[in-house]
Motif scaffolding. Structure first.
Motif, PDB file in Angstrom:
ATOM      1  N   GLN A 224       0.821  -1.205   0.000  1.00 59.90           N
ATOM      2  CA  GLN A 224       0.000   0.000   0.000  1.00 59.90           C
ATOM      3  C   GLN A 224       0.862   1.265   0.000  1.00 59.90           C
ATOM      4  O   GLN A 224       0.541   2.243  -0.685  1.00 59.90           O
ATOM      5  N   ILE A 225       1.941   1.239   0.754  1.00 62.99           N
ATOM      6  CA  ILE A 225       2.844   2.394   0.793  1.00 62.99           C
ATOM      7  C   ILE A 225       3.450   2.635  -0.587  1.00 62.99           C
ATOM      8  O   ILE A 225       3.528   3.769  -1.060  1.00 62.99           O
ATOM      9  N   GLY A 226       3.887   1.558  -1.228  1.00 65.76           N
ATOM     10  CA  GLY A 226       4.464   1.695  -2.553  1.00 65.76           C
ATOM     11  C   GLY A 226       3.489   2.239  -3.569  1.00 65.76           C
ATOM     12  O   GLY A 226       3.836   3.077  -4.416  1.00 65.76           O
ATOM     13  N   LEU A 227       2.235   1.782  -3.519  1.00 61.58           N
ATOM     14  CA  LEU A 227       1.223   2.271  -4.451  1.00 61.58           C
ATOM     15  C   LEU A 227       0.863   3.732  -4.163  1.00 61.58           C
ATOM     16  O   LEU A 227       0.702   4.534  -5.085  1.00 61.58           O
ATOM     17  N   ALA A 228       0.749   4.061  -2.870  1.00 66.55           N
ATOM     18  CA  ALA A 228       0.451   5.446  -2.512  1.00 66.55           C
ATOM     19  C   ALA A 228       1.570   6.378  -2.964  1.00 66.55           C
ATOM     20  O   ALA A 228       1.329   7.498  -3.416  1.00 66.55           O
ATOM     21  N   TRP A 229       2.816   5.907  -2.845  1.00 68.02           N
ATOM     22  CA  TRP A 229       3.950   6.719  -3.291  1.00 68.02           C
ATOM     23  C   TRP A 229       3.886   6.940  -4.800  1.00 68.02           C
ATOM     24  O   TRP A 229       4.130   8.056  -5.279  1.00 68.02           O
ATOM     25  N   LEU A 230       3.560   5.918  -5.549  1.00 64.81           N
ATOM     26  CA  LEU A 230       3.451   6.062  -7.002  1.00 64.81           C
ATOM     27  C   LEU A 230       2.357   7.062  -7.372  1.00 64.81           C
ATOM     28  O   LEU A 230       2.547   7.915  -8.242  1.00 64.81           O
ATOM     29  N   LEU A 231       1.211   6.953  -6.728  1.00 65.02           N
ATOM     30  CA  LEU A 231       0.112   7.867  -7.029  1.00 65.02           C
ATOM     31  C   LEU A 231       0.485   9.311  -6.717  1.00 65.02           C
ATOM     32  O   LEU A 231       0.058  10.242  -7.405  1.00 65.02           O
ATOM     33  N   ALA A 232       1.295   9.486  -5.669  1.00 69.22           N
ATOM     34  CA  ALA A 232       1.720  10.836  -5.295  1.00 69.22           C
ATOM     35  C   ALA A 232       2.891  11.329  -6.137  1.00 69.22           C
ATOM     36  O   ALA A 232       3.104  12.536  -6.254  1.00 69.22           O
ATOM     37  N   ARG A 233       3.638  10.406  -6.705  1.00 61.79           N
ATOM     38  CA  ARG A 233       4.855  10.753  -7.435  1.00 61.79           C
ATOM     39  C   ARG A 233       4.586  11.593  -8.662  1.00 61.79           C
ATOM     40  O   ARG A 233       5.314  12.552  -8.964  1.00 61.79           O
ATOM     41  N   SER A 234       3.541  11.276  -9.415  1.00 59.37           N
ATOM     42  CA  SER A 234       3.212  12.022 -10.624  1.00 59.37           C
ATOM     43  C   SER A 234       1.758  11.791 -10.997  1.00 59.37           C
ATOM     44  O   SER A 234       1.266  10.665 -10.878  1.00 59.37           O
ATOM     45  N   PRO A 235       1.072  12.821 -11.473  1.00 57.25           N
ATOM     46  CA  PRO A 235      -0.338  12.646 -11.854  1.00 57.25           C
ATOM     47  C   PRO A 235      -0.533  11.779 -13.084  1.00 57.25           C
ATOM     48  O   PRO A 235      -1.656  11.358 -13.361  1.00 57.25           O
ATOM     49  N   ILE A 258      -5.070   6.303   0.483  1.00 56.50           N
ATOM     50  CA  ILE A 258      -3.942   6.817   1.260  1.00 56.50           C
ATOM     51  C   ILE A 258      -3.386   8.075   0.609  1.00 56.50           C
ATOM     52  O   ILE A 258      -3.091   8.096  -0.579  1.00 56.50           O
ATOM     53  N   ARG A 259      -3.249   9.114   1.389  1.00 59.40           N
ATOM     54  CA  ARG A 259      -2.660  10.361   0.903  1.00 59.40           C
ATOM     55  C   ARG A 259      -1.403  10.638   1.728  1.00 59.40           C
ATOM     56  O   ARG A 259      -1.483  11.016   2.897  1.00 59.40           O
ATOM     57  N   LEU A 260      -0.257  10.423   1.151  1.00 59.99           N
ATOM     58  CA  LEU A 260       0.986  10.651   1.865  1.00 59.99           C
ATOM     59  C   LEU A 260       1.244  12.149   2.037  1.00 59.99           C
ATOM     60  O   LEU A 260       0.990  12.941   1.133  1.00 59.99           O
ATOM     61  N   THR A 261       1.779  12.506   3.191  1.00 65.51           N
ATOM     62  CA  THR A 261       2.173  13.892   3.412  1.00 65.51           C
ATOM     63  C   THR A 261       3.514  14.140   2.741  1.00 65.51           C
ATOM     64  O   THR A 261       4.223  13.208   2.343  1.00 65.51           O
ATOM     65  N   GLU A 262       3.859  15.385   2.619  1.00 64.60           N
ATOM     66  CA  GLU A 262       5.154  15.732   2.041  1.00 64.60           C
ATOM     67  C   GLU A 262       6.286  15.140   2.874  1.00 64.60           C
ATOM     68  O   GLU A 262       7.278  14.638   2.342  1.00 64.60           O
ATOM     69  N   ALA A 263       6.126  15.196   4.183  1.00 70.91           N
ATOM     70  CA  ALA A 263       7.155  14.644   5.067  1.00 70.91           C
ATOM     71  C   ALA A 263       7.306  13.134   4.870  1.00 70.91           C
ATOM     72  O   ALA A 263       8.422  12.610   4.868  1.00 70.91           O
ATOM     73  N   GLN A 264       6.202  12.454   4.691  1.00 70.84           N
ATOM     74  CA  GLN A 264       6.270  11.010   4.464  1.00 70.84           C
ATOM     75  C   GLN A 264       6.938  10.686   3.134  1.00 70.84           C
ATOM     76  O   GLN A 264       7.720   9.740   3.030  1.00 70.84           O
ATOM     77  N   ARG A 265       6.642  11.462   2.112  1.00 71.89           N
ATOM     78  CA  ARG A 265       7.271  11.238   0.822  1.00 71.89           C
ATOM     79  C   ARG A 265       8.775  11.455   0.910  1.00 71.89           C
ATOM     80  O   ARG A 265       9.576  10.729   0.302  1.00 71.89           O
ATOM     81  N   GLU A 266       9.172  12.468   1.679  1.00 73.91           N
ATOM     82  CA  GLU A 266      10.606  12.715   1.854  1.00 73.91           C
ATOM     83  C   GLU A 266      11.278  11.573   2.619  1.00 73.91           C
ATOM     84  O   GLU A 266      12.393  11.198   2.299  1.00 73.91           O
TER      85      GLU A 266
END
Length: 269
Positions: A224-235, A258-266
């Motif tokens: 789930q984290i990996g998929l959320a990161w991909l969705l946040a990575r680029s539209p 899941i909506r990752l925060t900027e801090a989580q993405r970093e």
């Protein structure tokens, strides 16, 4: 769709127009791992709101396409089933024009379609000029057998060359949080508004011990984290995770909420 099961599809963050006209939800489903007995899995994916399903002639040499047709036909209006051609047998690419034409016709028959709304070249055959391969797909598009054309495992240079011949609606390259080798291709797709479908989006993460520390912190599984990161990575990213287990499917689909925060993405970066 079943009431109460698609509330995670919240807004246009979750949607993308492939080729400017094929509206899909960004979290799709890769059918590669399905056996002929796994129709309940893909049926469940559609019931959960998935509108993009990826298959290929390579997946069972047509058996995967037949499974999707047997399970889902007649297709829901909002459903996009995309397939790929250009592989003749295990380990052998074949992008000769006559082979591509034959494989497209066979895919239409197996999928019970009059037109493949999105058809992707599975790999560029180095023995055949790219212009011939892409040009053949353009001819098939002009004949009405294909709606939009995509490519898979291409470089930026190949993408540029192909776009000089025909409009490219999608690119399917390997890409995930731990394997971002195709950043340049993703950037090119983002600049041009081309859908980027990362294959193998989560398998590397599931097997990575370093991801374990993030599960408790984020309250989500590694997948789930990996998929959320991909969705946040680029539209323009449309992940297509695949599974033959309904429990894993439901886990993957839930990542859409899941909506990752900027801090989580970093932290992940």
């Amino acid at each position: 769709m079943q009431t109460g099961e698609t509330s995670f599809w919240r807004n246009l963050y979750d949607e993308f127009l492939i080729g400017g006209e094929l509206r899909v939800r960004r979290l799709g489903f890769g059918a590669m791992h399905l056996s002929p007995e796994d129709g309940d899995v893909v049926r469940r994916a559609v019931d959960l709101g998935v509108t993009l399903i990826d298959t290929a002639y390579l997946y069972g040499w047509g058996a995967n396409e037949e499974l999707l047709a047997r399970t889902l036909w007649p297709y829901r209006e909002e459903l996009l089933v995309t397939t790929k051609v250009g592989v003749a047998q295990p380990g052998q690419l074949d992008g000769r024009p006559e082979v591509l034409r034959t494989q497209v016709d066979a895919a239409l028959t197996r999928l019970r379609m009059e037109r493949l709304d999105l058809l992707q070249l599975h790999r560029v055959d180095p023995e055949v000029p790219l212009a011939d391969q892409v040009g053949t797909l353009k001819d098939l598009r002009d004949q009405g057998k294909i709606g939009h054309i995509g490519l898979s495992e291409v470089t930026v240079e190949q993408l540029v060359q192909a776009r000089g011949i025909v409009e490219v609606a999608s690119v399917q390259n390997r890409y995930n949080l731990l394997d971002p080798a195709h950043e340049a291709v993703l950037a090119a797709c983002e600049a041009a508004g081309i859908a980027f479908l990362p294959w193998r989006p989560i398998l590397d993460l599931v097997n990575a011990p370093k991801m374990k520390t993030f599960e408790a912190e984020f309250g989500a599984t590694r997948a789930q984290i990996g998929l959320a990161w991909l969705l946040a990575r680029s539209p323009v990213i449309l992940p297509i995770p695949g599974t033959s287990k309904i429990a894993h499917l439901e886990e993957n689909v839930a990542a859409g909420a899941i909506r990752l925060t900027e801090a989580q993405r970093e932290r992940l970066a």
